[in-house]
Design a protein around this motif. Structure first.
Motif, PDB file in Angstrom:
ATOM      1  N   ASN A  68       0.702  -1.301  -0.008  1.00 39.62           N
ATOM      2  CA  ASN A  68      -0.057  -0.085   0.105  1.00 39.62           C
ATOM      3  C   ASN A  68       0.871   1.200   0.077  1.00 39.62           C
ATOM      4  O   ASN A  68       0.284   2.404   0.015  1.00 39.62           O
ATOM      5  CB  ASN A  68      -0.859  -0.031   1.151  1.00 39.62           C
ATOM      6  CG  ASN A  68      -2.114   1.103   1.080  1.00 39.62           C
ATOM      7  OD1 ASN A  68      -2.526   1.224  -0.167  1.00 39.62           O
ATOM      8  ND2 ASN A  68      -2.797   1.443   2.294  1.00 39.62           N
ATOM      9  N   LYS A  83      -5.867  -2.512  -6.986  1.00 37.68           N
ATOM     10  CA  LYS A  83      -6.913  -2.631  -5.724  1.00 37.68           C
ATOM     11  C   LYS A  83      -6.176  -3.157  -4.480  1.00 37.68           C
ATOM     12  O   LYS A  83      -5.296  -3.716  -4.683  1.00 37.68           O
ATOM     13  CB  LYS A  83      -8.071  -3.357  -6.122  1.00 37.68           C
ATOM     14  CG  LYS A  83      -9.067  -2.960  -7.156  1.00 37.68           C
ATOM     15  CD  LYS A  83     -10.090  -3.730  -7.287  1.00 37.68           C
ATOM     16  CE  LYS A  83     -11.079  -3.313  -8.697  1.00 37.68           C
ATOM     17  NZ  LYS A  83     -12.269  -4.382  -8.823  1.00 37.68           N
ATOM     18  N   VAL A 129     -17.536   4.924   1.636  1.00 37.33           N
ATOM     19  CA  VAL A 129     -16.214   5.331   2.072  1.00 37.33           C
ATOM     20  C   VAL A 129     -16.517   6.819   2.884  1.00 37.33           C
ATOM     21  O   VAL A 129     -15.813   6.779   3.899  1.00 37.33           O
ATOM     22  CB  VAL A 129     -15.535   5.917   0.821  1.00 37.33           C
ATOM     23  CG1 VAL A 129     -14.312   7.010   1.056  1.00 37.33           C
ATOM     24  CG2 VAL A 129     -15.032   4.877  -0.117  1.00 37.33           C
ATOM     25  N   ASP A 130     -17.600   7.394   2.834  1.00 38.83           N
ATOM     26  CA  ASP A 130     -17.816   8.689   3.391  1.00 38.83           C
ATOM     27  C   ASP A 130     -18.475   8.269   5.023  1.00 38.83           C
ATOM     28  O   ASP A 130     -18.481   9.221   5.670  1.00 38.83           O
ATOM     29  CB  ASP A 130     -18.691   9.599   2.723  1.00 38.83           C
ATOM     30  CG  ASP A 130     -20.157   9.028   2.375  1.00 38.83           C
ATOM     31  OD1 ASP A 130     -20.321   7.934   2.713  1.00 38.83           O
ATOM     32  OD2 ASP A 130     -21.087   9.699   1.786  1.00 38.83           O
ATOM     33  N   HIS A 203      -3.859   3.578  -1.008  1.00 36.90           N
ATOM     34  CA  HIS A 203      -5.640   3.453  -0.646  1.00 36.90           C
ATOM     35  C   HIS A 203      -5.401   4.048   0.857  1.00 36.90           C
ATOM     36  O   HIS A 203      -5.006   3.576   1.588  1.00 36.90           O
ATOM     37  CB  HIS A 203      -6.003   2.034  -0.697  1.00 36.90           C
ATOM     38  CG  HIS A 203      -5.604   1.490  -2.050  1.00 36.90           C
ATOM     39  ND1 HIS A 203      -6.420   1.784  -3.348  1.00 36.90           N
ATOM     40  CD2 HIS A 203      -4.738   0.524  -2.394  1.00 36.90           C
ATOM     41  CE1 HIS A 203      -5.774   0.987  -4.310  1.00 36.90           C
ATOM     42  NE2 HIS A 203      -5.041   0.369  -3.877  1.00 36.90           N
ATOM     43  N   ASP A 204      -6.432   5.209   0.991  1.00 41.86           N
ATOM     44  CA  ASP A 204      -6.466   5.611   2.361  1.00 41.86           C
ATOM     45  C   ASP A 204      -7.476   4.817   3.169  1.00 41.86           C
ATOM     46  O   ASP A 204      -7.902   3.815   2.665  1.00 41.86           O
ATOM     47  CB  ASP A 204      -6.769   6.970   2.231  1.00 41.86           C
ATOM     48  CG  ASP A 204      -8.387   7.182   1.647  1.00 41.86           C
ATOM     49  OD1 ASP A 204      -9.097   6.137   1.591  1.00 41.86           O
ATOM     50  OD2 ASP A 204      -8.701   8.366   1.321  1.00 41.86           O
ATOM     51  N   SER A 207     -10.944   4.105   2.307  1.00 36.08           N
ATOM     52  CA  SER A 207     -11.168   3.348   1.120  1.00 36.08           C
ATOM     53  C   SER A 207     -10.873   1.581   1.528  1.00 36.08           C
ATOM     54  O   SER A 207     -11.564   0.838   1.150  1.00 36.08           O
ATOM     55  CB  SER A 207     -10.108   3.590   0.044  1.00 36.08           C
ATOM     56  OG  SER A 207     -10.451   4.835  -0.525  1.00 36.08           O
ATOM     57  N   ALA A 210     -14.076   0.622   3.208  1.00 34.46           N
ATOM     58  CA  ALA A 210     -14.899   0.152   2.401  1.00 34.46           C
ATOM     59  C   ALA A 210     -14.702  -0.999   1.257  1.00 34.46           C
ATOM     60  O   ALA A 210     -15.685  -1.935   1.464  1.00 34.46           O
ATOM     61  CB  ALA A 210     -15.031   1.429   1.435  1.00 34.46           C
ATOM     62  N   TYR A 211     -13.586  -1.265   1.265  1.00 32.95           N
ATOM     63  CA  TYR A 211     -13.094  -2.490   0.263  1.00 32.95           C
ATOM     64  C   TYR A 211     -13.409  -3.645   1.113  1.00 32.95           C
ATOM     65  O   TYR A 211     -13.736  -4.619   0.603  1.00 32.95           O
ATOM     66  CB  TYR A 211     -11.831  -2.351  -0.096  1.00 32.95           C
ATOM     67  CG  TYR A 211     -11.237  -3.038  -1.291  1.00 32.95           C
ATOM     68  CD1 TYR A 211     -11.847  -2.911  -2.572  1.00 32.95           C
ATOM     69  CD2 TYR A 211     -10.405  -4.239  -1.032  1.00 32.95           C
ATOM     70  CE1 TYR A 211     -11.458  -4.156  -3.467  1.00 32.95           C
ATOM     71  CE2 TYR A 211     -10.211  -5.129  -1.929  1.00 32.95           C
ATOM     72  CZ  TYR A 211     -10.656  -5.097  -3.200  1.00 32.95           C
ATOM     73  OH  TYR A 211     -10.362  -5.892  -4.098  1.00 32.95           O
ATOM     74  N   THR A 226      -2.632  -1.454   7.824  1.00 36.26           N
ATOM     75  CA  THR A 226      -2.746  -0.318   6.477  1.00 36.26           C
ATOM     76  C   THR A 226      -1.436  -0.357   5.488  1.00 36.26           C
ATOM     77  O   THR A 226      -1.516   0.238   4.527  1.00 36.26           O
ATOM     78  CB  THR A 226      -2.893   1.043   7.004  1.00 36.26           C
ATOM     79  OG1 THR A 226      -1.910   1.643   7.842  1.00 36.26           O
ATOM     80  CG2 THR A 226      -4.244   1.117   7.777  1.00 36.26           C
TER      81      THR A 226
END
Length: 260
Positions: A68, A83, A129-130, A203-204, A207, A210-211, A226
């Motif tokens: 990442n 991804k 995400v939000d 990828h923050d 994200s 969510a993934y 992370t």
């Protein structure tokens, strides 16, 4: 707020770290803050009088994110994944601050990887995400210890990244933190070997949540690793690794090799 899990020789307890650096103390709380509101017990103990434990033992899973940071992917000759590259680590891999990482006999190339870890605070699935911030309990330091020589031959990473003691976490959970640009430093026997920032993540964190939650139901206490900055390297018997993350603290562990 900094949530600590500790022992004075009895069963593990939880508390909130208080005080200035060098004179910290712990205010005791009842229950597990992941599942019950923080409620003080009136107990007080000096930080130096306790043994800190891993601040969380995931009841379900640890989700690792590979490659990442672009520079880390490049240093190992890998391309950046389009991804998030996910893998699972068993909760038996978790140890706490100052606990030894036991290098198993089936690897000759054990490597450190300092990382920011995200602790999930509530059960969730398909998180937008939000809304990712709504499900985060807090953050801690992690060392995603890796048997580098097994990753290729094994074709998957369960053994390379999931052996017992391979996932130190700590020293506590910081519940209020802006993670957009935190310095991540790893030291090997006191020498800086990794020095990066969370702003370098491909990828923050929203994200990643969510993934991951699109694939797995996330439960309280689940941990997401992370990814690590560049500078990973070998660590062997008798050496000590420190992972320091700005705004959290320092996680330190000795490494010992287990004979056959």
């Amino acid at each position: 707020m900094r949530i600590v899990r500790y022992t004075t020789g009895d069963d593990p307890s939880y508390g909130v770290l208080q005080g200035d650096p060098g004179s910290e103390w712990i205010a005791g709380v009842s229950g597990d803050p992941l599942y019950t509101p923080v409620s003080g017990t009136g107990a007080r103990v000096e930080l130096g009088e306790v043994r800190l434990l891993a601040p969380v033992i995931p009841r379900s899973k640890i989700i690792g994110i590979g490659r990442n940071y672009a520079a880390h992917a490049a240093e190992l000759g890998n391309e950046v994944p389009e991804k998030p590259l996910m893998f699972l680590v068993p909760n038996t891999a978790v140890v706490g601050p100052d606990d030894p990482v036991i290098i198993p006999p089936f690897t000759q190339h054990c490597s450190y990887e300092g990382e920011l870890a995200v602790v999930i605070g509530r059960m969730c699935k398909d998180v937008p995400v939000d809304r990712a911030g709504d499900v985060i309990f807090g953050y801690t330091c992690a060392n995603d210890v890796t048997a580098r020589d097994l990753q290729g031959p094994d074709k998957q990473w369960a053994r390379a990244k999931g052996f017992d003691t391979s996932c130190p976490l700590g020293p506590w959970i910081e519940t209020e933190l802006d993670t957009s640009d935190l310095r991540v430093v790893t030291r090997l026997d006191g020498e800086v070997v990794q020095d990066g920032s969370t702003r370098q993540m491909i990828h923050d964190i929203p994200s990643l949540i969510a993934y991951a939650s699109a694939a797995f139901t996330l439960l309280p206490g689940d941990v997401i690793l992370t990814g690590t900055p560049e500078g990973v390297g070998r660590v062997d018997h008798g050496q000590r690794v420190e992972v320091e993350i700005e705004g959290i603290g320092t996680l330190a562990n000795p490494f010992l090799r287990r004979e056959r």
